[in-house]
Structures are given as C-alpha cells and as structure tokens.
Design an enzyme around this catalytic site. Structure first.
Site, PDB file in Angstrom:
ATOM      1  N   GLU A 126       3.373  -1.973   5.645  1.00  0.00           N
ATOM      2  CA  GLU A 126       4.784  -1.598   5.524  1.00  0.00           C
ATOM      3  C   GLU A 126       5.430  -1.459   6.891  1.00  0.00           C
ATOM      4  OE1 GLU A 126       3.247  -0.121   1.551  1.00  0.00           O
ATOM      5  OE2 GLU A 126       2.629   0.387   3.593  1.00  0.00           O
ATOM      6  N   SER A 127       6.728  -1.686   6.918  1.00  0.00           N
ATOM      7  CA  SER A 127       7.589  -1.366   8.058  1.00  0.00           C
ATOM      8  C   SER A 127       8.763  -0.556   7.523  1.00  0.00           C
ATOM      9  CB  SER A 127       8.111  -2.631   8.743  1.00  0.00           C
ATOM     10  OG  SER A 127       7.057  -3.409   9.281  1.00  0.00           O
TER      11      SER A 127
END
EC number: 5.3.3.17
Length: 278
Positions: free
Chosen positions: A45-46
């Site tokens: 994830e970002s």
C-alpha cells in the site's frame, strides 16, 4: 514535486515489518494519478495525505498497486507515525472512507516510535465457499469456523492446528485469484501469542508482511470463539515466512456477539525519504 517517506510499520527497526510509502500534500493529485503512483512504488500500500474535510488532522487515501481501499491497518499506522514526526501532538485523527480513526502516539526522546489506533468495528458472517477456499490453501479443514469480517477490506480467517503447519502452508495462488475482494488470513497459536499469514491476490498482494486491518478482527474472532477473554491483548507475529517479521498487538472489548471497541497497536521505523517529480 511531492515529498514522501517510507515507514516500516509494525517493526521497531528498518527492513522489518510492512513498508508503506506516505506522500504529503496531495490535494492537487487525482485519484487516477495516486493509483499510478502506488503502482510505481509497488508496495502493498501507499498513502496520500490531504487536507481534512471534517474535524480530523488529515484525510488519507490508501491505494494498493491495483485498487483503492477504504481502510487498512499498516498503512494508517505508518502514516500516523510519519505525520507524528511533523507535529508535537500526542493524538491524531485521520479521516478515511470508513470514518475518522483516532491514534495515540508514543514518543521516546521526542521521536514517535509506536502508536495505537481505534479501528472500525467490523461486521461478520459465515463464509459461503469454505470447501473451495480450503482446497486452494491445500487444507482439509479449519480449527475454527471459517468466517469473513468486513471493516473496509474483507478478511476471511482459517485456523491451523500448529505454527509448524502454518509455516509449511503453500497455497495455490492462482486458485486464490478466484476469490475477489478478499484477504485470506491463516492463523495458529494459543493464549496471548498468535502467528498469522495473509494471502490476497485480489488486492495485488501475494503474501503480506503485516495486515493491521486483520489484527482487530482476529482478536474478535478469538474472543467470540472463547479462545481468549474480551479485553485481553494478543500479540500477532506475521511475515516470518517472507523475511519481514512484524509484531501487531490487538484487543477487542465486548461480550458474546457484541463488540464495543477494537484497538490495534505497534511500532514503526522510518526507512527512506524522497521526492516524486510530479
């Protein structure tokens, strides 16, 4: 340009835990651009920090390499630690699509080293395809009822008889692709100490190092099935099999089928920082 940091969430030192890239001051970015940036980073994830829309300290959007999530645990914990370095506050309120998530920050010598979050209380139900899921995992059965919890992501839980059996697990990842919008969590342990592995081709993750959004539901699952009392904090060790050991701490408050609160906590360590030339 957009400044970013990479935080290894649920770890007390870099190169462990689950990394998340945290991009600051992202109000000028479209959702499509955020998705492409998350794909470029190629982490599980970002996150993208925007101005709050309500009474929070910031609004957070969370992207895997393939889609946006309404809520996720390790990205938010890493984001809270990153934002904590920008302020002297001991509490932060981060707005997500699942509502505002409160964080309590722990500092040592002025540096944020850990935090705890109050997670959304999930809904749960029996999983409709247990036989197919067990076949994809190469298992004959589960030590617990196979149930799915939703707190944004959908997490299904399968219990194994021992940590050794959990470590030896080799799922058919192609078969797991037939379960859309689902994270498959396999676990083993007893008392306060549990081990977990999470597989989710549907979310673009072959195996996750630390799944914070599953930690709270696992505590609920264990309490509902009388393996631990409500109110007891458990330690969940994940990521061992992929060389990214991660320690999460979770506690559920409630009684029977009623859950009143879910808390997840852990450490975080800064690994890198940089700028995206966009």
């Amino acid at each position: 340009m957009h400044r970013y940091v990479v935080i290894d969430a649920f770890a007390s030192e870099p190169l462990q835990g689950n990394p998340v890239a945290v991009f600051f001051d992202c109000d000028d970015l479209s959702g499509e651009r955020m998705q492409r940036m998350a794909r470029e980073m190629n982490l599980s994830e970002s996150t993208f920090v925007l101005r709050p829309q309500q009474d929070g300290d910031a609004r957070i959007r969370i992207f895997t390499p393939v889609n946006e999530l309404p809520f996720a645990g390790h990205p938010l914990l890493g984001t809270a630690i990153a934002l904590g370095a920008e302020t002297d506050k001991d509490r932060l309120f981060l707005e997500t699509r699942m509502g505002t998530v409160p964080f309590a920050l722990e500092r040592q010598d002025g540096k944020v080293v850990a935090c705890s979050m109050q997670q959304p209380i999930p809904t749960w139900e029996h999983f409709s395809r247990p036989a197919e899921l067990l076949a994809a995992l190469g298992l004959k059965g589960s030590t617990f009822p196979i149930e799915v919890y939703r707190n944004g992501p959908r997490h299904v839980f399968v219990g194994l008889e021992s940590v050794a059996a959990l470590s030896a697990l080799h799922p058919d990842h192609r078969a797991l692709c037939d379960f859309p919008d689902l994270a498959v969590n396999c676990f083993a342990g007893a008392g306060r100490h549990w081990r977990s592995r999470m597989f989710s081709p549907a979310y673009g993750v072959v195996e996750d190092a630390a799944t914070g959004s599953a930690a709270g539901p696992l505590a609920i699952h264990l309490a509902r099935h009388r393996q631990i009392p409500y109110g007891q904090q458990i330690e969940i060790l994940q990521g061992v099999e992929i060389g990214r050991p991660s320690r999460m701490y979770a506690r559920a408050e409630g009684a029977g089928e009623r859950v009143s609160a879910v808390e997840v906590s852990g450490n975080g360590a800064a690994f890198a920082e940089g700028r995206a030339y966009l």
